[in-house]
Design a protein around this motif. Structure first.
Motif, PDB file in Angstrom:
ATOM      1  N   LYS A 237      -6.168  -6.171   4.210  1.00  0.00           N
ATOM      2  CA  LYS A 237      -7.373  -5.546   4.784  1.00  0.00           C
ATOM      3  C   LYS A 237      -7.708  -6.161   6.141  1.00  0.00           C
ATOM      4  CE  LYS A 237      -9.865  -3.340   1.121  1.00  0.00           C
ATOM      5  NZ  LYS A 237     -10.417  -3.537  -0.197  1.00  0.00           N
TER       6      LYS A 237
ATOM      7  N   ALA B 242      -6.214  -2.306  13.986  1.00  0.00           N
ATOM      8  CA  ALA B 242      -6.935  -1.132  14.482  1.00  0.00           C
ATOM      9  C   ALA B 242      -7.836  -1.521  15.655  1.00  0.00           C
ATOM     10  CB  ALA B 242      -7.751  -0.517  13.349  1.00  0.00           C
ATOM     11  N   LEU B 243      -8.559  -2.654  15.527  1.00  0.00           N
ATOM     12  CA  LEU B 243      -9.454  -3.092  16.606  1.00  0.00           C
ATOM     13  C   LEU B 243      -8.664  -3.428  17.871  1.00  0.00           C
ATOM     14  CD1 LEU B 243     -11.996  -5.394  14.713  1.00  0.00           C
ATOM     15  CD2 LEU B 243     -12.431  -3.154  15.717  1.00  0.00           C
TER      16      LEU B 243
ATOM     17  N   GLN C 286      -3.537   0.623   4.878  1.00  0.00           N
ATOM     18  CA  GLN C 286      -4.248  -0.281   3.965  1.00  0.00           C
ATOM     19  C   GLN C 286      -4.348   0.330   2.568  1.00  0.00           C
ATOM     20  OE1 GLN C 286      -7.707  -0.015   2.623  1.00  0.00           O
ATOM     21  NE2 GLN C 286      -7.048  -1.808   1.432  1.00  0.00           N
TER      22      GLN C 286
ATOM     23  N   TRP D  89      -5.901   2.725   8.485  1.00  0.00           N
ATOM     24  CA  TRP D  89      -6.681   3.036   7.286  1.00  0.00           C
ATOM     25  C   TRP D  89      -5.743   3.486   6.162  1.00  0.00           C
ATOM     26  CZ3 TRP D  89     -11.785   6.392   7.720  1.00  0.00           C
ATOM     27  CH2 TRP D  89     -12.547   6.204   6.558  1.00  0.00           C
TER      28      TRP D  89
ATOM     29  N   CYS E 252      -5.113  -5.091   8.790  1.00  0.00           N
ATOM     30  CA  CYS E 252      -5.236  -3.681   9.178  1.00  0.00           C
ATOM     31  C   CYS E 252      -6.453  -3.479  10.079  1.00  0.00           C
ATOM     32  CB  CYS E 252      -5.318  -2.782   7.944  1.00  0.00           C
ATOM     33  SG  CYS E 252      -3.714  -2.561   7.164  1.00  0.00           S
ATOM     34  N   VAL E 253      -7.572  -4.137   9.756  1.00  0.00           N
ATOM     35  CA  VAL E 253      -8.762  -4.010  10.605  1.00  0.00           C
ATOM     36  C   VAL E 253      -8.485  -4.629  11.978  1.00  0.00           C
ATOM     37  CG1 VAL E 253     -11.155  -4.744  10.906  1.00  0.00           C
ATOM     38  CG2 VAL E 253     -10.393  -3.882   8.690  1.00  0.00           C
TER      39      VAL E 253
ATOM     40  N   LEU F 219      -6.557   4.441  14.219  1.00  0.00           N
ATOM     41  CA  LEU F 219      -7.558   4.288  13.150  1.00  0.00           C
ATOM     42  C   LEU F 219      -7.041   4.897  11.846  1.00  0.00           C
ATOM     43  CD1 LEU F 219     -10.989   4.989  14.942  1.00  0.00           C
ATOM     44  CD2 LEU F 219      -9.914   2.792  14.418  1.00  0.00           C
TER      45      LEU F 219
END
Lengths: 129, 136
Positions: A108, A115-116, A83, A80, A111-112, A76
């Motif tokens: 963005k 992370a997911l 990004q 973050w 990166c999300v 995470l």
């Protein structure tokens, strides 16, 4: 009544800069950086532990609750921070507006998603199948 | 052509890239960005390893195999150094943010500590790797 109307234009813009978000980016970048110092050191230790670990041993290592929690915290903070950093690089070097917006949104999203995907993978490993 | 030092010629030049003298302050700044971008790309490797470990033994062995290959080792070595440099220089930035180390001599010394320290740290980590019998 709109309270914004009572503010002078100077009051509204003061301290917010061209991005209209003030020091928020700067502060979050530093907070994720501070979080990443211990997490990176831990991840180096984990990588060394994984060197000669086969599938079963590697799963067992990440199934330990502390390692699972730290790995999720690590990914995470990592995505973050990545990004926020890439955002500044794109702002500085990409001057065609549509290219800049496209890249910013793509970074963005990626990166999300990263992370997911990583967090879900750790949950799957930690809970077993 | 003989050069005489006049008040005009003694003036500092504008920092155009071809005539700008390389110095540690700019090198550390450029490297921080470059290693940051490289590490963002390296996050794909973290993703790949975790997803493979969640997917099963064969994907996991495939990722391990890639890490042990020539290209894999080259990338891992590059990412190790990038990580060490970005970590040390990042700590330097946090200390500067706290208002420390702004004297010119201190600033230059801190820059060199980041650069030299990153190579020392990389060597230490890979010494640990080889002490444990190498990769894969």
């Amino acid at each position: 009544m709109n309270t914004a109307d009572l503010q002078t234009p100077l009051k509204r813009v003061r301290g917010l800069g061209s991005a209209k978000s003030g020091t928020h980016h700067f502060i979050v970048q530093r907070i994720t950086a501070v979080a990443l110092i211990p997490l990176v050191l831990w991840s180096i230790w984990l990588a060394l532990m994984l060197l000669h670990a086969d599938y079963v041993a590697a799963q067992a290592l990440l199934q330990q609750p502390l390692n699972a929690v730290l790995m999720i915290a690590f990914v995470l903070a990592l995505f973050w921070h990545a990004q926020l950093g890439l955002q500044v690089v794109i702002e500085d070097y990409v001057h065609t507006r549509w290219r800049e917006i496209t890249l910013q949104v793509a970074v963005k999203f990626l990166c999300v998603l990263g992370a997911l995907a990583c967090a879900l993978a750790v949950v799957r490993i930690a809970l077993g199948k | 052509m003989s050069e005489t030092i006049t008040p005009e010629s003694a003036r500092p030049l504008s920092p155009h890239i071809q005539i700008y003298r390389w110095q540690i302050q700019m090198v550390t700044s450029i490297l921080h960005r470059a290693t940051g971008v490289a590490l963002a790309v390296g996050s794909i490797m973290v993703c790949a390893l975790l997803l493979a470990l969640a997917a099963g033994p064969y994907p996991y062995e495939a990722v391990r195999g890639f890490c042990g290959s020539g290209l894999g080792l080259f990338l891992l070595l590059g990412w190790t150094w990038s990580l060490c440099y970005h970590l040390l220089n990042g700590i330097r930035h946090l200390l500067h943010d706290a208002g420390m180390g702004f004297g010119i001599a201190q600033f230059i010394r801190a820059g060199w500590i980041s650069v030299i320290g990153s190579f020392v740290l990389t060597a230490l980590i890979w010494a640990c790797v080889f002490a444990r019998g190498g990769v894969a």
